[in-house]
Design a protein around this motif. Structure first.
Motif, PDB file in Angstrom:
ATOM      1  N   ALA A  51      -2.382   4.334 -17.357  1.00  0.00           N
ATOM      2  CA  ALA A  51      -2.496   5.673 -17.954  1.00  0.00           C
ATOM      3  C   ALA A  51      -1.704   5.753 -19.253  1.00  0.00           C
ATOM      4  O   ALA A  51      -2.159   6.353 -20.245  1.00  0.00           O
ATOM      5  N   ALA A  52      -0.519   5.139 -19.265  1.00  0.00           N
ATOM      6  CA  ALA A  52       0.308   5.121 -20.481  1.00  0.00           C
ATOM      7  C   ALA A  52      -0.378   4.341 -21.594  1.00  0.00           C
ATOM      8  O   ALA A  52      -0.410   4.777 -22.759  1.00  0.00           O
ATOM      9  N   LYS A  53      -0.934   3.191 -21.251  1.00  0.00           N
ATOM     10  CA  LYS A  53      -1.646   2.377 -22.254  1.00  0.00           C
ATOM     11  C   LYS A  53      -2.862   3.137 -22.795  1.00  0.00           C
ATOM     12  O   LYS A  53      -3.170   3.076 -23.990  1.00  0.00           O
ATOM     13  N   MET A  54      -3.547   3.832 -21.901  1.00  0.00           N
ATOM     14  CA  MET A  54      -4.715   4.616 -22.309  1.00  0.00           C
ATOM     15  C   MET A  54      -4.313   5.708 -23.298  1.00  0.00           C
ATOM     16  O   MET A  54      -5.009   5.958 -24.299  1.00  0.00           O
ATOM     17  N   ALA A  55      -3.171   6.347 -23.052  1.00  0.00           N
ATOM     18  CA  ALA A  55      -2.682   7.391 -23.961  1.00  0.00           C
ATOM     19  C   ALA A  55      -2.382   6.816 -25.340  1.00  0.00           C
ATOM     20  O   ALA A  55      -2.718   7.421 -26.374  1.00  0.00           O
ATOM     21  N   VAL A  56      -1.755   5.654 -25.373  1.00  0.00           N
ATOM     22  CA  VAL A  56      -1.431   5.007 -26.653  1.00  0.00           C
ATOM     23  C   VAL A  56      -2.710   4.654 -27.406  1.00  0.00           C
ATOM     24  O   VAL A  56      -2.825   4.900 -28.614  1.00  0.00           O
ATOM     25  N   ILE A 122      11.202  10.971 -19.498  1.00  0.00           N
ATOM     26  CA  ILE A 122      10.225  11.965 -19.033  1.00  0.00           C
ATOM     27  C   ILE A 122       9.781  11.546 -17.639  1.00  0.00           C
ATOM     28  O   ILE A 122       9.116  10.530 -17.468  1.00  0.00           O
ATOM     29  N   VAL A 123      10.162  12.331 -16.645  1.00  0.00           N
ATOM     30  CA  VAL A 123       9.894  11.998 -15.249  1.00  0.00           C
ATOM     31  C   VAL A 123       8.542  12.567 -14.831  1.00  0.00           C
ATOM     32  O   VAL A 123       8.303  13.773 -14.923  1.00  0.00           O
ATOM     33  N   THR A 124       7.665  11.684 -14.355  1.00  0.00           N
ATOM     34  CA  THR A 124       6.364  12.128 -13.854  1.00  0.00           C
ATOM     35  C   THR A 124       6.163  11.783 -12.381  1.00  0.00           C
ATOM     36  O   THR A 124       5.215  12.253 -11.761  1.00  0.00           O
ATOM     37  N   GLY A 125       7.050  10.958 -11.806  1.00  0.00           N
ATOM     38  CA  GLY A 125       6.821  10.480 -10.451  1.00  0.00           C
ATOM     39  C   GLY A 125       7.828  10.898  -9.410  1.00  0.00           C
ATOM     40  O   GLY A 125       7.685  10.552  -8.246  1.00  0.00           O
ATOM     41  N   GLY A 306      -0.454  12.924 -15.371  1.00  0.00           N
ATOM     42  CA  GLY A 306       0.783  13.437 -15.954  1.00  0.00           C
ATOM     43  C   GLY A 306       1.461  12.425 -16.848  1.00  0.00           C
ATOM     44  O   GLY A 306       2.056  12.776 -17.877  1.00  0.00           O
ATOM     45  N   THR A 307       1.392  11.136 -16.483  1.00  0.00           N
ATOM     46  CA  THR A 307       1.965  10.088 -17.330  1.00  0.00           C
ATOM     47  C   THR A 307       1.193   9.984 -18.644  1.00  0.00           C
ATOM     48  O   THR A 307       1.789   9.831 -19.718  1.00  0.00           O
ATOM     49  N   TYR A 308      -0.119  10.079 -18.567  1.00  0.00           N
ATOM     50  CA  TYR A 308      -0.949  10.100 -19.781  1.00  0.00           C
ATOM     51  C   TYR A 308      -0.510  11.257 -20.682  1.00  0.00           C
ATOM     52  O   TYR A 308      -0.317  11.083 -21.891  1.00  0.00           O
ATOM     53  N   SER A 309      -0.327  12.428 -20.105  1.00  0.00           N
ATOM     54  CA  SER A 309       0.075  13.615 -20.862  1.00  0.00           C
ATOM     55  C   SER A 309       1.463  13.439 -21.472  1.00  0.00           C
ATOM     56  O   SER A 309       1.694  13.786 -22.642  1.00  0.00           O
ATOM     57  N   ALA A 310       2.406  12.900 -20.693  1.00  0.00           N
ATOM     58  CA  ALA A 310       3.780  12.744 -21.171  1.00  0.00           C
ATOM     59  C   ALA A 310       3.854  11.789 -22.352  1.00  0.00           C
ATOM     60  O   ALA A 310       4.535  12.054 -23.350  1.00  0.00           O
ATOM     61  N   VAL A 311       3.173  10.655 -22.255  1.00  0.00           N
ATOM     62  CA  VAL A 311       3.160   9.693 -23.356  1.00  0.00           C
ATOM     63  C   VAL A 311       2.532  10.315 -24.597  1.00  0.00           C
ATOM     64  O   VAL A 311       3.061  10.193 -25.709  1.00  0.00           O
ATOM     65  N   THR A 312       1.411  11.008 -24.401  1.00  0.00           N
ATOM     66  CA  THR A 312       0.731  11.644 -25.533  1.00  0.00           C
ATOM     67  C   THR A 312       1.621  12.677 -26.210  1.00  0.00           C
ATOM     68  O   THR A 312       1.732  12.712 -27.446  1.00  0.00           O
TER      69      THR A 312
END
Length: 400
Positions: A51-56, A122-125, A306-312
């Motif tokens: 999800a983080a890689k996808m956001a980047v 940024i805590v998502t988990g 949420g991880t996607y959102s936080a990274v973005t």
């Protein structure tokens, strides 16, 4: 004239420097630190990394002309291991921010270190409200669910539906204690009562003695104050004991789409739970989730989205600040609204808590499901200002 020309040339060269000059080390490096091999591996795990890689990638791979890199590691649900990894990342790994941080004890440890190092986390988990309470940080943000939101969502709904006596099976660490305490407060505040509770170790295999105590208590609701495989195993064994057939209800106080998928609708049907995201909520969530599915072969839960959102949002804050300087980026994260596929019209409180709507779900019966991953009925929306503790009442000194 020669000196003036030289000065002019230097000034021109400085003005022509790329925006990446405002980014330390010439790159932005984000660490995803979570459980990738244990009880919470499906809850977040490597799927949060994706999800983080996808956001980047969706952001274009760069911010202020500097490349963005994702690194990851498995903390094995151990605060000491997590702290050692985080310290190494900050001291020698050129990591600018750490995210995800499944497990409350881990999240609290890494947030404390991040505060010391003046780095953004940024805590998502993780779930504990202490992250935005007494142990809040000017550089710490809590992005997805917390124990208060789960208590308001799942606990509140079941009390209103007549589930006014409870017995808890609680994970024996900070997250479990906090979740049990929050739900107890809400249940008793609504006129209900708690018949008792029992604590079990993390990654437990045999719940028979605990379930027999819950069954004999006569409580209408058995609250599972645990998560991941612990919850799934407890539900499977409760089914073997015929607990639901006997008239008691199971409340999975932290359970997500990933665990429902692993458990299957036959065992999970009828469960009440609360999530902050559902892939089949609307057209935007379906489009995002399909892209996530195409790369992972699974639909995202609230931790992944949420991880996607936080990274973005972190990358948006760097862009808005014109720098990756921690103080400037933290200020932008507090200031900017969040309006994406995860958080609609959301905002960040002074204590670092993202305030957004949560959803009370009921797991469908097998015959009610019409397509793959069609697992939930959205029973109610819990507005963000009801789901989360007001920043001024959170105990966070920054919010006073």
């Amino acid at each position: 004239m020669k000196l003036s020309a030289t000065v002019a040339a230097v000034l021109f060269a400085a003005s022509a420097l790329p925006a990446a000059a405002q980014v330390s080390d010439g790159k932005v490096k984000i660490g995803i630190l979570n459980d990738q091999s244990g009880v919470y591996a499906d809850f977040g795990g490597k799927w949060s990394v994706e999800a983080a890689k996808m956001a980047v990638e969706d952001f274009g791979g760069k911010v202020l002309d500097a490349p963005v890199e994702i690194v990851s590691a498995d903390h094995q649900n151990k605060p000491d291991i997590a702290s050692n990894i985080a310290r190494q990342w900050y001291d020698t790994g050129q990591v600018d921010s750490i995210m995800e941080l499944t497990t409350s004890s881990v999240a609290l440890a890494v947030q404390g270190l991040s505060k010391e190092k003046k780095k953004i986390d940024i805590v998502t988990g993780a779930a504990t409200t202490e992250l935005t309470g007494k142990q809040c940080s000017p550089y710490g943000f809590h992005w997805v669910y917390d124990t208060n939101a789960l208590a308001v969502g799942t606990g509140g709904a079941l009390v209103k539906q007549g589930g006014d006596t409870w017995f808890f099976l609680t994970a024996d660490y900070a997250f479990g204690y906090s979740l049990e305490a929050q739900v107890t407060k809400f249940v008793t505040g609504q006129g209900g009562s708690v018949a008792g509770s029992v604590r079990h170790p993390l990654s437990n295999a045999d719940y028979s003695s605990f379930l027999l105590q819950a069954q004999s208590s006569g409580a209408k609701v058995i609250g599972l104050a645990n998560a991941g495989l612990d919850t799934a195993n407890a539900i499977k064994q409760a089914s073997e004991f015929g607990i639901v057939e006997g008239g008691q209800r199971l409340a999975a106080l932290l359970f997500t789409l990933s665990e429902v998928h692993g458990l299957g609708l036959q065992a999970a049907q009828g469960l009440s739970l609360t999530e902050g995201f559902y892939w089949d909520r609307d057209d935007d969530s379906r489009a995002f989730s399909q892209r996530f599915f195409d790369r992972t072969q699974r639909m995202p839960n609230m931790v992944h989205a949420g991880t996607y959102s936080a990274v973005t949002q972190y990358l948006k804050a760097i862009k808005a600040a014109g720098s990756d300087d921690t103080e400037k980026v933290a200020a932008k994260l507090h200031e900017m609204k969040v309006d994406d596929v995860f958080g609609r019209g959301a905002s960040v409180g002074k204590n670092g808590r993202l305030i957004y709507d949560m959803y009370l779900m009921e797991v469908k019966k097998p015959e009610e499901s019409t397509k793959p991953w069609d697992y939930y009925k959205v029973v109610a929306t819990v507005p963000g200002d009801q789901a989360y503790i007001k920043p001024s009442e959170s105990g966070c000194p920054l919010a006073q």
